[in-house]
Design an enzyme around this catalytic site. Structure first.
Site, PDB file in Angstrom:
ATOM      1  N   PRO A  20      42.522  39.489  41.032  1.00 32.54           N
ATOM      2  CA  PRO A  20      42.285  39.669  43.078  1.00 32.54           C
ATOM      3  C   PRO A  20      40.815  39.925  43.852  1.00 32.54           C
ATOM      4  N   GLU A  56      38.102  26.018  38.461  1.00 34.24           N
ATOM      5  CA  GLU A  56      37.734  26.676  36.841  1.00 34.24           C
ATOM      6  C   GLU A  56      36.358  25.973  37.850  1.00 34.24           C
ATOM      7  N   GLY A  57      36.138  26.924  39.045  1.00 35.20           N
ATOM      8  CA  GLY A  57      34.463  26.548  39.855  1.00 35.20           C
ATOM      9  C   GLY A  57      35.377  26.014  40.890  1.00 35.20           C
ATOM     10  N   ARG A  86      36.663  22.953  31.799  1.00 36.86           N
ATOM     11  CA  ARG A  86      35.860  21.794  33.212  1.00 36.86           C
ATOM     12  C   ARG A  86      35.234  19.984  32.975  1.00 36.86           C
ATOM     13  N   LEU A 134      51.239   4.350  51.343  1.00 31.18           N
ATOM     14  CA  LEU A 134      52.841   4.303  51.834  1.00 31.18           C
ATOM     15  C   LEU A 134      53.433   4.332  52.280  1.00 31.18           C
ATOM     16  N   GLY A 135      52.996   4.877  53.807  1.00 35.00           N
ATOM     17  CA  GLY A 135      53.331   4.984  54.821  1.00 35.00           C
ATOM     18  C   GLY A 135      54.242   6.384  54.606  1.00 35.00           C
ATOM     19  N   HIS A 148      37.461  39.186  42.894  1.00 34.69           N
ATOM     20  CA  HIS A 148      36.192  38.875  41.572  1.00 34.69           C
ATOM     21  C   HIS A 148      36.887  36.849  41.226  1.00 34.69           C
TER      22      HIS A 148
HETATM   23  P1  TGC Z   1      24.406  34.085  35.667  1.00 38.48           P
HETATM   24  O1  TGC Z   1      23.765  35.662  36.184  1.00 38.48           O
HETATM   25  O2  TGC Z   1      24.349  32.546  37.002  1.00 38.48           O
HETATM   26  O3  TGC Z   1      25.261  33.737  34.989  1.00 38.48           O
HETATM   27  C1  TGC Z   1      25.341  34.901  33.921  1.00 38.48           C
HETATM   28  C2  TGC Z   1      25.181  34.534  32.096  1.00 38.48           C
HETATM   29  O4  TGC Z   1      26.356  33.063  31.859  1.00 38.48           O
HETATM   30  C3  TGC Z   1      25.057  32.255  32.070  1.00 38.48           C
HETATM   31  N1  TGC Z   1      25.567  30.670  32.287  1.00 38.48           N
HETATM   32  C4  TGC Z   1      26.660  30.033  31.455  1.00 38.48           C
HETATM   33  N2  TGC Z   1      26.795  29.581  30.322  1.00 38.48           N
HETATM   34  C5  TGC Z   1      27.322  29.202  30.182  1.00 38.48           C
HETATM   35  N3  TGC Z   1      27.806  28.877  30.147  1.00 38.48           N
HETATM   36  C6  TGC Z   1      27.094  27.833  31.680  1.00 38.48           C
HETATM   37  N4  TGC Z   1      27.980  27.481  32.300  1.00 38.48           N
HETATM   38  C7  TGC Z   1      27.336  28.714  32.457  1.00 38.48           C
HETATM   39  N5  TGC Z   1      26.847  29.258  33.478  1.00 38.48           N
HETATM   40  C8  TGC Z   1      26.054  31.054  33.714  1.00 38.48           C
HETATM   41  C9  TGC Z   1      23.779  32.440  32.178  1.00 38.48           C
HETATM   42  O5  TGC Z   1      22.720  32.271  31.785  1.00 38.48           O
HETATM   43  C10 TGC Z   1      23.714  33.996  31.913  1.00 38.48           C
HETATM   44  O6  TGC Z   1      23.734  33.692  30.577  1.00 38.48           O
HETATM   45  P2  TGC Z   1      21.734  35.447  30.128  1.00 38.48           P
HETATM   46  O7  TGC Z   1      22.170  35.361  28.561  1.00 38.48           O
HETATM   47  O8  TGC Z   1      21.036  35.498  31.195  1.00 38.48           O
HETATM   48  O9  TGC Z   1      23.604  36.298  30.615  1.00 38.48           O
HETATM   49  O10 TGC Z   1      25.950  34.553  36.898  1.00 38.48           O
HETATM   50  P3  TGC Z   1      26.911  34.730  38.229  1.00 38.48           P
HETATM   51  O11 TGC Z   1      26.974  36.251  38.055  1.00 38.48           O
HETATM   52  O12 TGC Z   1      25.330  34.652  39.706  1.00 38.48           O
HETATM   53  O13 TGC Z   1      27.405  33.471  38.504  1.00 38.48           O
HETATM   54  C11 TGC Z   1      27.171  31.706  38.365  1.00 38.48           C
HETATM   55  C12 TGC Z   1      28.291  31.530  38.627  1.00 38.48           C
HETATM   56  C13 TGC Z   1      28.370  31.383  39.888  1.00 38.48           C
HETATM   57  C14 TGC Z   1      28.058  30.005  38.141  1.00 38.48           C
HETATM   58  C15 TGC Z   1      29.340  31.754  37.840  1.00 38.48           C
HETATM   59  O14 TGC Z   1      30.181  32.612  37.514  1.00 38.48           O
HETATM   60  C16 TGC Z   1      30.820  30.847  37.667  1.00 38.48           C
HETATM   61  O15 TGC Z   1      30.758  29.647  36.983  1.00 38.48           O
HETATM   62  N6  TGC Z   1      31.986  31.171  39.337  1.00 38.48           N
HETATM   63  C17 TGC Z   1      33.343  29.873  39.527  1.00 38.48           C
HETATM   64  C18 TGC Z   1      34.226  30.953  38.333  1.00 38.48           C
HETATM   65  C19 TGC Z   1      34.970  29.791  37.642  1.00 38.48           C
HETATM   66  O16 TGC Z   1      34.808  28.678  37.624  1.00 38.48           O
HETATM   67  N7  TGC Z   1      36.173  30.958  37.152  1.00 38.48           N
HETATM   68  C20 TGC Z   1      37.627  30.213  36.643  1.00 38.48           C
HETATM   69  C21 TGC Z   1      38.347  30.985  36.394  1.00 38.48           C
HETATM   70  S1  TGC Z   1      39.365  29.702  34.824  1.00 38.48           S
HETATM   71  C22 TGC Z   1      40.401  29.049  35.604  1.00 38.48           C
HETATM   72  O17 TGC Z   1      40.254  28.382  36.482  1.00 38.48           O
HETATM   73  C23 TGC Z   1      40.885  28.232  35.006  1.00 38.48           C
HETATM   74  S2  TGC Z   1      41.862  27.061  35.259  1.00 38.48           S
HETATM   75  C24 TGC Z   1      42.903  26.636  33.908  1.00 38.48           C
HETATM   76  C25 TGC Z   1      43.766  25.117  34.434  1.00 38.48           C
HETATM   77  O18 TGC Z   1      44.973  25.456  34.784  1.00 38.48           O
HETATM   78  O19 TGC Z   1      43.209  23.976  34.138  1.00 38.48           O
HETATM   79  P1  FAD Z   2      37.254  32.378  46.566  1.00 36.26           P
HETATM   80  O1  FAD Z   2      36.071  32.798  45.460  1.00 36.26           O
HETATM   81  O2  FAD Z   2      37.052  33.401  47.114  1.00 36.26           O
HETATM   82  O3  FAD Z   2      36.559  31.197  47.766  1.00 36.26           O
HETATM   83  C1  FAD Z   2      36.964  31.439  48.692  1.00 36.26           C
HETATM   84  C2  FAD Z   2      36.160  30.055  49.155  1.00 36.26           C
HETATM   85  O4  FAD Z   2      34.588  30.456  49.404  1.00 36.26           O
HETATM   86  C3  FAD Z   2      35.749  28.621  48.341  1.00 36.26           C
HETATM   87  O5  FAD Z   2      35.917  27.748  49.569  1.00 36.26           O
HETATM   88  C4  FAD Z   2      34.615  28.848  47.792  1.00 36.26           C
HETATM   89  O6  FAD Z   2      33.980  27.805  47.337  1.00 36.26           O
HETATM   90  C5  FAD Z   2      33.733  29.690  48.563  1.00 36.26           C
HETATM   91  N1  FAD Z   2      32.542  30.535  48.224  1.00 36.26           N
HETATM   92  C6  FAD Z   2      32.437  31.653  47.936  1.00 36.26           C
HETATM   93  N2  FAD Z   2      31.286  31.677  47.163  1.00 36.26           N
HETATM   94  C7  FAD Z   2      30.586  30.704  47.371  1.00 36.26           C
HETATM   95  C8  FAD Z   2      28.973  31.016  47.976  1.00 36.26           C
HETATM   96  N3  FAD Z   2      28.363  31.600  46.896  1.00 36.26           N
HETATM   97  N4  FAD Z   2      28.485  30.055  48.358  1.00 36.26           N
HETATM   98  C9  FAD Z   2      30.147  28.843  49.492  1.00 36.26           C
HETATM   99  N5  FAD Z   2      30.936  29.582  49.111  1.00 36.26           N
HETATM  100  C10 FAD Z   2      31.169  30.137  48.514  1.00 36.26           C
HETATM  101  N6  FAD Z   2      41.701  31.494  36.662  1.00 36.26           N
HETATM  102  C11 FAD Z   2      41.745  32.192  35.836  1.00 36.26           C
HETATM  103  O7  FAD Z   2      40.850  33.051  35.531  1.00 36.26           O
HETATM  104  N7  FAD Z   2      42.259  31.918  35.171  1.00 36.26           N
HETATM  105  C12 FAD Z   2      42.892  30.447  34.979  1.00 36.26           C
HETATM  106  O8  FAD Z   2      44.245  30.082  33.700  1.00 36.26           O
HETATM  107  C13 FAD Z   2      43.817  30.816  36.456  1.00 36.26           C
HETATM  108  N8  FAD Z   2      44.468  29.230  36.657  1.00 36.26           N
HETATM  109  C14 FAD Z   2      44.583  28.791  38.096  1.00 36.26           C
HETATM  110  C15 FAD Z   2      45.218  28.056  38.211  1.00 36.26           C
HETATM  111  C16 FAD Z   2      45.495  27.864  39.794  1.00 36.26           C
HETATM  112  C17 FAD Z   2      47.140  26.681  40.026  1.00 36.26           C
HETATM  113  C18 FAD Z   2      45.028  28.317  40.407  1.00 36.26           C
HETATM  114  C19 FAD Z   2      44.923  28.084  42.097  1.00 36.26           C
HETATM  115  C20 FAD Z   2      43.231  28.972  40.158  1.00 36.26           C
HETATM  116  C21 FAD Z   2      43.781  28.995  39.045  1.00 36.26           C
HETATM  117  N9  FAD Z   2      41.994  30.544  38.385  1.00 36.26           N
HETATM  118  C22 FAD Z   2      42.187  30.645  37.011  1.00 36.26           C
HETATM  119  C23 FAD Z   2      41.816  30.555  40.098  1.00 36.26           C
HETATM  120  C24 FAD Z   2      40.450  30.307  39.921  1.00 36.26           C
HETATM  121  O9  FAD Z   2      39.596  29.667  39.059  1.00 36.26           O
HETATM  122  C25 FAD Z   2      39.753  30.698  40.838  1.00 36.26           C
HETATM  123  O10 FAD Z   2      41.170  30.547  42.315  1.00 36.26           O
HETATM  124  C26 FAD Z   2      38.653  30.080  41.718  1.00 36.26           C
HETATM  125  O11 FAD Z   2      37.741  30.434  40.511  1.00 36.26           O
HETATM  126  C27 FAD Z   2      37.966  30.560  43.036  1.00 36.26           C
HETATM  127  O12 FAD Z   2      38.324  31.738  43.296  1.00 36.26           O
HETATM  128  P2  FAD Z   2      39.295  32.035  45.152  1.00 36.26           P
HETATM  129  O13 FAD Z   2      40.572  31.872  44.453  1.00 36.26           O
HETATM  130  O14 FAD Z   2      39.443  33.858  44.498  1.00 36.26           O
HETATM  131  O15 FAD Z   2      38.446  32.016  45.729  1.00 36.26           O
END
Ligand code: TGC
Ligand code: FAD
Length: 387
Positions: A137, A366-367, A246, A341-342, A139
């Site tokens: 919630p 997924e970011g 991704r 599509l209006g 993070h």
């Molecule tokens: P940072 O210090 O940059 O990195 C920590 C460690 O991770 C390494 N690293 C990676 N490794 C593999 N792949 C990548 N893409 C990587 N990016 C970074 C990095 O080298 C470091 O390694 P080490 O060995 O030095 O510890 O970490 P940070 O805390 O500054 O955060 C970086 C950031 C913002 C890019 C990352 O946390 C991020 O991508 N945030 C977005 C979160 C996100 O995408 N959440 C998705 C949740 S799952 C989901 O949404 C499923 S939807 C599913 C669906 O229905 O399809």
């Molecule tokens: P926040 O991180 O609070 O971001 C809010 C806004 O602030 C966004 O516009 C963002 O871009 C902006 N922001 C944040 N940080 C910065 C920055 N440093 N600089 C500039 N702008 C910034 N997660 C899982 O773990 N597993 C799943 O299976 C999964 N499935 C999902 C399914 C759905 C339908 C949805 C909607 C989400 C799902 N998620 C899942 C969560 C998803 O990965 C997060 O919603 C996403 O990573 C963004 O986090 P948040 O919603 O907390 O937004």
């Protein structure tokens, strides 16, 4: 039957096997999924009945080796399959993304041999469903600050905390859970019938309605030592799994854009206003040309990304650029197609508005788009702008 979009002869880039898999999934989506897509969206349910069909087509864990009951196919084939599934609905692609890239991949990449033997065949066959808990919630974009903590006990761990916005949360049998230990972030396999574990479905979504989304709650939930993913150490482990998902989204969003383009073009040719089809007006043509150009660019980006991935040369920043670009363009395409599509375009008689609503989630999960901007920006400039 949907013919795809072959304006730049991108079909010629495919091998016979790649074309065959794509066409099989395309036919499934056209004949089986699309006739019921609006109904499933309106019911706000993921259609569990399609899981055995997805498994039969080898779409659960496409790139996981055959010895674990999965397909052992290429990343290129995985991409094409995701493109076709998301032409049906982002929720359909989400199910396959989570099961394959966020549940099977972490077990395959970071699990013990016993964990692989136990879980991968059941997940590939669709007999078991998985979910992936990274987001909390408080993070989302910043998962490194997660608060879910496992406390070490003699024979295992006691998990406390919660995960939010989790795809498949209330239909899963197994959850891959990321948690903050004294030694940093670690991964755990948590069976969803464990004591101290509960799930709530998130209701009231306007987007990704045909997908199950929920919360995972851990209250002194005991997880034995053998359920820890032994090789998952640090935040890089879950982030590496996100790279897999991704990658699939970059392809999937292109499929959603193709669906919207196809529908808008067909409609524009038949809708008469001011005595002629709206397709004959310059402004409509401009919209269609913009959408078509972005689809071609996304196809070419996916093609090269897919070849790089299969060669082991796709870097995280390539994947971020493709996810960012293709989802952004698909969302713009869906909005523009909807205008063609209006008034009809706001109803469930047409699929474009459903894609438009879904793509809002895809833009965020997924970011977020912003986070991918910062990932690519950091790589290009050498300066991190996250904090
Ligand atoms: P940072 O210090 O940059 O990195 C920590 C460690 O991770 C390494 N690293 C990676 N490794 C593999 N792949 C990548 N893409 C990587 N990016 C970074 C990095 O080298 C470091 O390694 P080490 O060995 O030095 O510890 O970490 P940070 O805390 O500054 O955060 C970086 C950031 C913002 C890019 C990352 O946390 C991020 O991508 N945030 C977005 C979160 C996100 O995408 N959440 C998705 C949740 S799952 C989901 O949404 C499923 S939807 C599913 C669906 O229905 O399809
Ligand atoms: P926040 O991180 O609070 O971001 C809010 C806004 O602030 C966004 O516009 C963002 O871009 C902006 N922001 C944040 N940080 C910065 C920055 N440093 N600089 C500039 N702008 C910034 N997660 C899982 O773990 N597993 C799943 O299976 C999964 N499935 C999902 C399914 C759905 C339908 C949805 C909607 C989400 C799902 N998620 C899942 C969560 C998803 O990965 C997060 O919603 C996403 O990573 C963004 O986090 P948040 O919603 O907390 O937004």
């Amino acid at each position: 039957m949907f013919k795809g979009f072959n304006f730049f002869s991108t079909d010629e880039l495919l091998s016979e096997e790649e074309r065959m898999v794509r066409d099989t999934v395309r036919q499934f989506v056209t004949k089986r999924y699309l006739p019921l897509a609006a109904a499933w969206h309106n019911k706000a349910e993921f259609p569990l009945e399609v899981i055995p069909e997805l498994a039969k087509m080898g779409l659960l864990g496409v790139t996981i080796p055959e010895k674990y009951g999965a397909s052992g196919s290429s990343y290129y084939i995985y991409g094409l399959a995701m493109q076709e599934l998301e032409r049906g609905d982002s929720g359909l692609r989400s199910f396959a993304s989570v099961q394959g890239s966020l549940v099977m991949f972490p077990i395959y990449r970071y699990g013990s041999e016993a964990q692989k033997q136990k879980w991968l065949p059941q997940l590939a066959s669709g007999n078991k469903i998985g979910c992936f808990g990274l987001t909390e919630p408080d993070h989302g974009s910043d998962p490194g600050g997660m608060r879910t903590t496992p406390r070490k006990t003699e024979k295992g761990w006691l998990l406390n905390g919660s995960k939010m916005w989790i795809t498949n949360a209330t239909i899963a049998h197994i959850a891959v859970v990321c948690a903050q230990t004294d030694e940093g972030i670690r991964g755990f396999l948590v069976e969803t019938d464990r004591k101290g574990f509960s799930q709530n479905e998130i209701k009231g979504k306007y987007s990704l309605r045909a997908s199950n989304t929920g919360e995972l709650i851990f209250e002194d939930c005991f997880v034995p030592d053998e359920n820890r993913l032994p090789e998952a150490k640090g935040l890089s482990a879950p982030l590496s799994c996100l790279n897999e998902a991704r990658y699939g989204i970059a392809w999937g969003a292109t499929g959603a854009a193709m669906a919207c383009y196809n529908e808008a073009l067909k409609y524009a040719k038949s809708r008469i206003q001011f005595g002629k089809p709206i397709a004959a007006f310059q402004l409509t043509q401009h919209k269609l040309v913009e959408i078509a150009s972005e689809i071609v660019k996304a196809q070419l980006l996916n093609h090269q990304l897919g070849r790089l991935k299969d060669a082991g040369n796709a870097k995280y920043y390539h994947i971020s650029m493709a996810k960012r670009n293709n989802v952004h363009q698909a969302l713009k395409a869906a909005r523009s197609a909807r205008t063609i599509l209006g008034a009809n375009g706001i109803t469930d008689e047409y699929q474009t508005v459903r894609h438009l609503l879904n793509l809002e989630s895809v833009y965020t999960y997924e970011g977020t788009h912003d986070i991918h901007t910062l990932i690519v920006g950091e790589y290009l400039t050498g300066s991190s702008a996250f904090r």
